[in-house]
Design a protein around this motif. Structure first.
Motif, short mmCIF file in Angstrom:
data_model
loop_
_atom_site.label_atom_id
_atom_site.label_comp_id
_atom_site.label_asym_id
_atom_site.label_seq_id
_atom_site.Cartn_x
_atom_site.Cartn_y
_atom_site.Cartn_z
N UNK A 135 -32.67 27.19 -12.64
CA UNK A 135 -33.41 26.92 -13.78
C UNK A 135 -34.01 25.61 -13.97
N UNK A 136 -35.06 25.47 -14.29
CA UNK A 136 -35.71 23.96 -14.42
C UNK A 136 -35.23 23.35 -15.70
N UNK A 137 -34.89 22.12 -15.82
CA UNK A 137 -34.56 21.60 -16.95
C UNK A 137 -35.38 21.68 -18.28
N UNK A 138 -36.71 21.52 -17.86
CA UNK A 138 -37.71 21.82 -18.85
C UNK A 138 -37.65 23.14 -19.45
N UNK A 139 -37.36 24.16 -18.61
CA UNK A 139 -37.44 25.57 -19.19
C UNK A 139 -35.96 25.66 -20.07
N UNK A 140 -34.88 25.03 -19.71
CA UNK A 140 -33.83 25.17 -20.57
C UNK A 140 -33.87 24.39 -21.86
N UNK A 141 -34.63 23.10 -22.01
CA UNK A 141 -35.00 22.65 -23.25
C UNK A 141 -35.75 23.07 -24.05
N UNK A 142 -36.76 24.05 -23.48
CA UNK A 142 -37.50 25.02 -24.10
C UNK A 142 -37.00 25.98 -24.99
N UNK A 143 -35.87 26.50 -24.31
CA UNK A 143 -35.04 27.75 -24.61
C UNK A 143 -34.24 27.11 -26.03
N UNK A 144 -33.87 25.86 -25.75
CA UNK A 144 -32.66 25.72 -26.84
C UNK A 144 -33.72 25.07 -28.13
N UNK A 145 -34.66 24.52 -27.88
CA UNK A 145 -35.52 23.98 -28.98
C UNK A 145 -36.59 24.83 -29.37
N UNK A 146 -37.69 25.02 -28.51
CA UNK A 146 -38.79 25.80 -28.95
C UNK A 146 -38.56 27.31 -29.25
N UNK A 147 -37.94 27.98 -28.23
CA UNK A 147 -37.70 29.33 -28.53
C UNK A 147 -36.79 29.70 -29.78
N UNK A 148 -35.85 28.89 -29.92
CA UNK A 148 -34.87 29.20 -31.23
C UNK A 148 -35.71 28.96 -32.54
N UNK A 149 -36.64 27.95 -32.47
CA UNK A 149 -37.50 27.85 -33.49
C UNK A 149 -38.27 28.87 -33.77
N UNK A 150 -38.87 29.57 -32.71
CA UNK A 150 -39.73 30.85 -32.75
C UNK A 150 -38.84 31.98 -33.51
N UNK A 151 -37.59 32.03 -32.99
CA UNK A 151 -36.74 33.23 -33.67
C UNK A 151 -36.51 32.71 -35.25
N UNK A 152 -36.43 31.32 -35.40
CA UNK A 152 -36.39 30.96 -36.86
C UNK A 152 -37.60 31.64 -37.69
N UNK A 153 -38.64 31.45 -37.08
CA UNK A 153 -40.11 31.92 -37.44
C UNK A 153 -40.13 33.69 -37.74
#
Length: 581
Positions: free
Chosen positions: A106-124
């Motif tokens: 797993x790329x580090x950038x992908x994991x960063x997206x999971x923790x930050x951006x993807x969880x924000x999408x779930x918040x939406x």
């Protein structure tokens, strides 16, 4: 998602109740106008008192709607943010427990997206989609109830459009999902590329690669742009299709209802209320369909997060019944590699049938060319990976029987590039553990010779470090990592190229720290410079995953083998750095 929502079931019940009361207050307003038209205006009853009474009722309904909508939105925000916070916490905790092989895939950038951006999408999802599903779904049901109360025939006609809406949603679903999946993937790759370049900016500037990296970034950015445009285009077509359906249904209702009024089979007030409900009927449908993009994005994000959460670590703690623990102070430091075979890929073994025995308190140096398997050996001892065959034992106990926390208290690792976190020096020495006192941490720094260097800094031990300890030299960072080892007092010490990037003066400081730290410990030193291991009790020479020579420095020189060649080459080059990796 339901497992995360379950602890908040009473809050969701409150949200549902508030929605019901707020929506009911909104939907009673057209019905009041219907009563005013048919039961009062149509028969000539137009007193001021009635108008005042009607206005007061309208005002009361508006206040009720405002209060319950306000409470509902606040409850939903509270629940949604708590759920997302828990998902983010669980995700980070899960990632931190994964084996090193996980980070190879797993790329580090992908994991960063999971923790930050993807969880924000779930918040939406909770603050937008779920709100729409509850409020607009309930409004749709109540509107249908009111319409059937007014005129069952017209209500039946208005429902004809529902199957059409369902068909359109199904047709667009796969297209929208692909568009959002592609957009999220492109975003992850863009973040990964950016993180990689920021980490390697020194190298980029040193080799004048700015224009080349700018070109590559532009390519990644253009792919992300195209993916977002495709996503937006699909979303616009989807939403505008529902707008057309809504307007067509409204025209049909006005036509049918107008003819009924002209034929005196329908009252004017009923037609007015029915048209109001028809407009409101498509409003929740439009709101729900407008959230379709967020819903699709949430589905993609949940898939990505679940892909992480469902991945089990290849290296895991033993089951409670089979676990063994050793107190670090009771560890002798005997290490045995018994018929060990390992490869990062099953079809490409790197180490085959290795047998190696290290004795308590012994200092062992390991040398060899790049790819010989030196660092792999250390990764196996730290249990970053599990052996494919054989076993590794400490004091006669297979390391697979140790809980990882216990193993990592026994085995301490100092790497070529010491990692320092953002925070104070004192916190980096004691790794943010409050049970380790300030005095213990300072004493450790004195022990390895780092105290004088730290005392010269503006705030001493409270000096704040930026990311990775930038602002300190490589040697200063390495001394702090040695102090960290002293604080945690492992019984087995591993130095993986710990002096590779140091100048001669700093290397002497680190060498003195090594001599202090290694006293009474089994020590393994992977050498970049032969001077680091010349005084070791035993030196191992590795080639292609095998130990081809072993012995003291002088014994290996006398043997005139691989080690002697490396030593001769280093002397001819005018330094002792002939070995890399």
């Amino acid at each position: 998602m339901m497992s995360y929502a379950k602890p908040h079931k009473w809050a969701f019940a409150g949200i549902f109740l508030c929605s019901l009361l707020g929506i009911s207050a909104d939907l009673l307003q057209p019905y009041l106008v219907k009563i005013a038209i048919d039961d009062h205006l149509a028969i000539g009853q137009t007193s001021v008192g009635f108008l005042v009474q009607l206005a007061a009722i309208f005002l009361g309904l508006a206040v009720i709607s405002f209060i319950f909508t306000y409470v509902q939105n606040n409850l939903l925000q509270h629940v949604g943010q708590n759920i997302v916070s828990r998902i983010r916490k669980d995700l980070f905790k899960h990632i931190s427990k994964m084996s090193m092989s996980f980070f190879d895939r797993f790329h580090i950038g992908s994991l960063v997206t999971n923790v930050s951006s993807d969880t924000e999408t779930i918040s939406s999802f909770f603050t937008q989609v779920l709100l729409s599903l509850i409020r607009d779904g309930m409004m749709l049901v109540l509107i249908i109830v009111f319409m059937f109360q007014l005129d069952p025939v017209l209500a039946g006609y208005s429902l004809i459009v529902l199957p059409v809406i369902a068909i359109v949603a199904v047709l667009f679903r796969s297209q929208l999902r692909r568009a959002y999946q592609n957009a999220r993937t492109r975003l992850s790759r863009l973040i990964a590329f950016t993180a990689e370049n920021l980490s390697g900016m020194f190298l980029i500037q040193a080799f004048h690669q700015e224009e080349e990296q700018k070109k590559r970034f532009t390519e990644q950015n253009q792919l992300h742009l195209k993916a977002n445009i495709t996503q937006a285009r699909s979303n616009v077509i989807f939403n505008r299709t529902f707008d057309i359906l809504g307007n067509a249904a409204l025209v049909m209702m006005v036509w049918l209802g107008g003819r009924a009024v002209l034929g005196e089979s329908l009252q004017v007030g009923v037609l007015y209320a029915f048209i109001s409900y028809i407009r409101q009927f498509f409003q929740p449908i439009n709101q729900i369909t407008m959230q379709w993009n967020t819903f699709q994005s949430t589905t993609v994000s949940m898939d990505r997060i679940w892909n992480i959460l469902s991945t089990r670590p290849e290296v895991d703690d033993p089951k409670p019944g089979t676990a063994s623990t050793l107190e670090p102070r009771n560890v002798m430091g005997q290490i045995d590699f018994n018929d060990v075979s390992f490869g990062y890929r099953a079809d490409r073994p790197l180490i085959q049938h290795m047998n190696l025995h290290l004795y308590p308190g012994e200092m062992v140096g390991i040398v060899g060319t790049t790819g010989a398997g030196k660092s792999t050996l250390i990764s196996l001892l730290n249990r970053f990976y599990d052996v494919n065959q054989g076993s590794i034992e400490i004091d006669g106990v297979d390391i697979r029987h140790f809980p990882q926390a216990n193993l990592h208290r026994i085995v301490g690792l100092i790497q070529q590039e010491p990692f320092l976190f953002s925070g104070s020096i004192i916190d980096n020495v004691r790794m943010f553990r409050e049970d380790i006192t300030r005095e213990q941490a300072i004493q450790a720094c004195r022990f390895v010779g780092a105290h004088a260097m730290i005392s010269r800094l503006p705030q001493g031990y409270d000096t704040r470090l930026s990311e990775r300890g930038s602002g300190l030299s490589a040697g200063e960072r390495q001394l702090i990592s040695f102090a960290r080892i002293v604080v945690f007092q492992p019984r087995v010490l591993i130095l993986d190229e710990a002096t590779a990037n140091l100048d001669s003066h700093t290397e002497q400081l680190v060498q003195q720290a090594l001599e202090s730290v290694s006293q009474g410990r089994t020590t393994i030193v992977i050498a970049h410079r032969l001077s680091t291991v010349m005084h070791a009790d035993r030196i191992l020479v590795m080639e292609n995953g095998e130990i081809v020579e072993e012995g003291s420095h002088q014994k290996l020189i006398d043997a005139e083998g691989v080690y002697a060649d490396l030593y001769t080459h280093a002397r001819e080059a005018g330094n002792d750095s002939a070995i890399s990796g």
